[in-house]
Design an enzyme around this catalytic site. Structure first.
Site, PDB file in Angstrom:
ATOM      1  N   ARG A   1       0.835  -1.220   0.000  1.00 43.17           N
ATOM      2  CA  ARG A   1       0.000   0.000   0.000  1.00 43.17           C
ATOM      3  C   ARG A   1       0.867   1.267   0.000  1.00 43.17           C
ATOM      4  O   ARG A   1       0.472   2.285  -0.538  1.00 43.17           O
ATOM      5  CB  ARG A   1      -0.943  -0.009   1.229  1.00 43.17           C
ATOM      6  CG  ARG A   1      -2.054   1.074   1.180  1.00 43.17           C
ATOM      7  CD  ARG A   1      -3.067   0.838   2.301  1.00 43.17           C
ATOM      8  NE  ARG A   1      -4.230   1.701   2.214  1.00 43.17           N
ATOM      9  CZ  ARG A   1      -4.491   2.732   3.021  1.00 43.17           C
ATOM     10  NH1 ARG A   1      -3.644   3.027   3.994  1.00 43.17           N
ATOM     11  NH2 ARG A   1      -5.570   3.447   2.879  1.00 43.17           N
TER      12      ARG A   1
ATOM     13  N   ILE B   1      -7.756   8.089  -0.490  1.00 39.35           N
ATOM     14  CA  ILE B   1      -7.826   6.631  -0.621  1.00 39.35           C
ATOM     15  C   ILE B   1      -8.596   6.140   0.601  1.00 39.35           C
ATOM     16  O   ILE B   1      -8.358   6.601   1.717  1.00 39.35           O
ATOM     17  CB  ILE B   1      -6.410   6.016  -0.719  1.00 39.35           C
ATOM     18  CG1 ILE B   1      -6.430   4.497  -0.791  1.00 39.35           C
ATOM     19  CG2 ILE B   1      -5.525   6.411   0.432  1.00 39.35           C
ATOM     20  CD1 ILE B   1      -5.017   3.894  -0.996  1.00 39.35           C
ATOM     21  N   SER B   2      -9.542   5.236   0.408  1.00 37.88           N
ATOM     22  CA  SER B   2     -10.382   4.753   1.506  1.00 37.88           C
ATOM     23  C   SER B   2      -9.556   3.998   2.536  1.00 37.88           C
ATOM     24  O   SER B   2      -8.472   3.494   2.226  1.00 37.88           O
ATOM     25  CB  SER B   2     -11.450   3.785   0.989  1.00 37.88           C
ATOM     26  OG  SER B   2     -12.285   4.423   0.086  1.00 37.88           O
ATOM     27  N   GLN B   3     -10.118   3.854   3.738  1.00 36.77           N
ATOM     28  CA  GLN B   3      -9.389   3.088   4.741  1.00 36.77           C
ATOM     29  C   GLN B   3      -9.372   1.615   4.324  1.00 36.77           C
ATOM     30  O   GLN B   3     -10.314   1.126   3.673  1.00 36.77           O
ATOM     31  CB  GLN B   3      -9.997   3.279   6.122  1.00 36.77           C
ATOM     32  CG  GLN B   3     -11.284   2.567   6.347  1.00 36.77           C
ATOM     33  CD  GLN B   3     -11.817   2.811   7.743  1.00 36.77           C
ATOM     34  OE1 GLN B   3     -12.957   3.205   7.907  1.00 36.77           O
ATOM     35  NE2 GLN B   3     -11.002   2.582   8.733  1.00 36.77           N
TER      36      GLN B   3
ATOM     37  N   PHE C   1     -17.805   8.807   0.992  1.00 32.35           N
ATOM     38  CA  PHE C   1     -16.856   8.849  -0.129  1.00 32.35           C
ATOM     39  C   PHE C   1     -16.904  10.230  -0.756  1.00 32.35           C
ATOM     40  O   PHE C   1     -17.896  10.938  -0.627  1.00 32.35           O
ATOM     41  CB  PHE C   1     -17.263   7.832  -1.213  1.00 32.35           C
ATOM     42  CG  PHE C   1     -16.813   6.432  -0.927  1.00 32.35           C
ATOM     43  CD1 PHE C   1     -17.453   5.663   0.031  1.00 32.35           C
ATOM     44  CD2 PHE C   1     -15.746   5.868  -1.617  1.00 32.35           C
ATOM     45  CE1 PHE C   1     -17.042   4.373   0.309  1.00 32.35           C
ATOM     46  CE2 PHE C   1     -15.326   4.575  -1.359  1.00 32.35           C
ATOM     47  CZ  PHE C   1     -15.970   3.829  -0.392  1.00 32.35           C
TER      48      PHE C   1
END
Ligand code: SAH
Length: 229
Positions: free
Chosen positions: A51, A77-79, A220
């Site tokens: 990541r 960027i999402s968790q 989001f």
């Protein structure tokens, strides 16, 4: 060389810890999602994908926290837990062709590329698209195709898709995405007004009927249209 190796080992340890956090998080919210665990192939892919290579360099230290991170251009960027959940909900098969809306820096696309045959990813912001493409190339993902443009139109030339995933939220699911989903296909998409979004799982049965399941309240960034600034 030695330093590079030890960095690699440290990242692997951090990644292992992140996978454990994702598993705990999945268990913790199982009452809401109705799913107690993320499937092992997804967890194994998360443990493989670096990541830190998909976040801006100043975020490297934070790459393995179970937390969203800024990726530039005002995007995030999402968790990892949300990425894991969305990937799990897709139930990817090794032969699947997947459409992703919102390439960003390419982390989600890398996970898809680990688990499916071909990934078609669309990003509206050229700068992010280029950076995502470079990062995925550097990590050796050869099964990803890129397009710069408005993902709410899908990618008609390569449709239909076995799976569709969106990482930005429209108010309502774009009709083109429903049209470009194969019979028997699955789509995972956040949708709703800015402060009232839900993660949705859409399935299309053999008779061509759609069924939608609300999985979780989420937050989001909005799916933009091509004429947004
Ligand atoms: N999947 C990404 C996270 C991206 S954040 C990752 O893993 O890094 C959401 C992305 O959707 C942003 O990069 C944003 O620019 C993009 N986006 C927003 N509206 C879009 C649209 N209409 N078409 C394509 N991409 C869009």
């Amino acid at each position: 060389m030695k330093a590079a190796n030890s960095n690699r080992d440290q990242f692997a340890i951090l990644r292992r810890t992140m996978v454990e956090q994702v598993a705990l998080h999945a268990d913790h919210v199982s009452g809401k999602t109705g799913r107690t665990a993320i499937a092992s192939p997804v967890m194994e892919a998360i443990e493989r994908v670096p990541r830190h290579a998909f976040v801006p360099v100043e975020m490297t230290l934070y790459a393995y926290l179970d937390s969203p991170l800024p990726i530039g251009c005002g995007k995030t960027i999402s968790q990892p837990f949300i990425v894991a959940l969305m990937t799990d909900l897709l139930e990817l098969g090794a032969e699947d062709r997947v459409l992703e809306i919102g390439t960003g820096l390419g982390y989600q696309a890398a996970l898809l590329a680990e688990l499916a045959a071909e990934v078609f990813t669309v990003e509206l912001i050229e700068e992010l698209a280029q950076s995502g493409r470079r990062r995925l190339g550097e990590q050796g993902y050869g099964n990803v195709q890129f397009r710069v443009g408005d993902g709410s139109l899908g990618w008609p030339d390569h449709a239909p898709f076995d799976r569709i995933i969106a990482t930005a939220a429209p108010d309502l699911i774009p009709p083109a995405l429903l049209q470009q989903l194969k019979t028997g296909g699955r789509m995972v998409i956040p949708a709703g007004l800015e402060d009232d979004q839900r993660l949705l799982l859409v399935t299309k049965d053999e008779g061509g009927r759609f069924e939608t399941e609300e999985i979780l309240p989420v937050r989001f960034s909005q799916l933009m249209s091509a004429d947004d600034d």
